[in-house]
Design a protein around this motif. Sequence first.
Motif, mmCIF file in Angstrom:
data_model
loop_
_atom_site.group_PDB
_atom_site.id
_atom_site.type_symbol
_atom_site.label_atom_id
_atom_site.label_comp_id
_atom_site.label_asym_id
_atom_site.label_seq_id
_atom_site.Cartn_x
_atom_site.Cartn_y
_atom_site.Cartn_z
ATOM 1 N N GLU A 32 0.837 -1.203 0.000
ATOM 2 C CA GLU A 32 0.000 0.000 0.000
ATOM 3 C C GLU A 32 0.874 1.257 0.000
ATOM 4 N N ALA A 33 1.921 1.233 0.816
ATOM 5 C CA ALA A 33 2.804 2.398 0.906
ATOM 6 C C ALA A 33 3.570 2.618 -0.402
ATOM 7 N N LEU A 34 3.918 1.529 -1.076
ATOM 8 C CA LEU A 34 4.677 1.657 -2.324
ATOM 9 C C LEU A 34 3.818 2.182 -3.462
ATOM 10 N N GLY A 35 2.539 1.865 -3.446
ATOM 11 C CA GLY A 35 1.672 2.228 -4.562
ATOM 12 C C GLY A 35 1.786 1.173 -5.653
ATOM 13 N N ASP A 36 1.418 1.560 -6.878
ATOM 14 C CA ASP A 36 1.382 0.593 -7.975
ATOM 15 C C ASP A 36 2.749 -0.030 -8.222
#
Lengths: 124, 358
Positions: A32-36
């Motif tokens: 979630e923190a990294l994103g796509d």
Amino acid sequence: MVPNDRKYTRDHEWVMAEGSVAKMGITAHAAEALGDIVYVELPVVDDEVTMGESYCVVESVKASSSVFSAVTGKVVEINEELDAAPEKLNEDAYGNFIAAVEFTEIADDLMDAEEYEKFCAEEA
Amino acid sequence: MEELKKTPLYEAHIALGGKMVDFGGWALPVQYSSIIEEHKAVRTACGLFDVSHMGEVFVVGKSAFDYIQNLVTNDITTMTPGRCRYAVMCYEDCGAVDDVLIYKFADDRYMLVVNAANTDKDIEWMKKNVMGDVQIINESPLWAQLALQGPKFEEVLKAAGYYGEIPAKNYTFTENNIVAGVRCLVSRTGYTGEDGVELYCAAGDAMRLHAALLEAGREFGLLPCALGARDTLRFEASMPLYGHEMSDKINPVECGVDFAIKFKKPAFIGREALIQPKTRQRIGLKVLKGLAREHMPVLMNGQEVGFTTSGGPAPSLGGNYAMAIVPADCPDDAVWTVDVRGRQLPCERVELPFYKRA
């Protein structure tokens, strides 16, 4: 939310040991923190990995992030599906391991699910 | 840490759940939902960006025309009021001070839109090179700028309530439009490779305009979009970003923005240096396996010859790409790789831009 069939690191990785083999991946919180996620630089079978050191790089649209090993040992299996579909880590971080390692040593400061949830809450 | 500057839309970013970052001293969102979703919204529907951090510098006075002609690489002779033109400000050694968008209001009144992080440096350079009757006025704090980009932009503007003339041609603008009750200057410009407009309004009106466009755009699939998507969109369309494809060390000829350099013009700052034969060029690479980012070594036939300036995924095309600065003469059959943490990633040289709107 956080499965209690495995252990967690402070760098938001999970590790599930069965016998002498540990499957490792990243947590949903990390994904979630990294994103796509657009690319996973997987290790190679037979690579030696060291506890606390990076064994994989996860590339999101904006950033590269190292994934650290919770064990020392030799890679016996990698999740090749991530090559073609790195977004699986966003979709189901706990259902998709990165590598399985036959280990000789495992970190002794791993957290269980409850501790990890608390850790995430405190970090936020 | 120095306190970050806030745009007039800061509260909107927080309310929309934007993931805030320090962008050249500005607190701005890097994404709201997902960079890839925001990117795709712009390509297929519409996206709304806050670009209020950009600088608005007015050049006013009888010598404004001559002054700008000397200051930038492009020729503004053929500009009539209501036109915009992309240009580069160079140092004497032809390194780029900044790339700018020039708006012409009248022969004695222009606006230069400059990169946020360069605003102070640009103004210093502009003031240092003042000639004749000209005033340099930094109006940046007075203005908010919203970019409404994507094929549905006109429908969104109309749904929001548009009184005035939507600029019909690319690189033109109209003034005194009323959009959702807010007075705006609207230009048919953007930085996404997609059709769209940029709206300039008073800073104090920005929240109202932003909220109204989001609301009006909902039925058309509009998403609020942030810096992450702005970068993937401009990257995919291969538009240079100052500090990456162009800088004080990468001149505009090397960057390949030839359309904005007019050597027919007898004089402009940097012309003598810029007109020398070019030794480097910007090229496009498709990274066949793996992902390269900026400032990574580029190898041709096994020899390091250059470096990447930007790299990452091209969400509308699929796959990962990079732009690179390499020698001007490279054989067509050269074998290209990018060195990523010691691994040689195989690449295929491809034409720029990577993405071109149909």
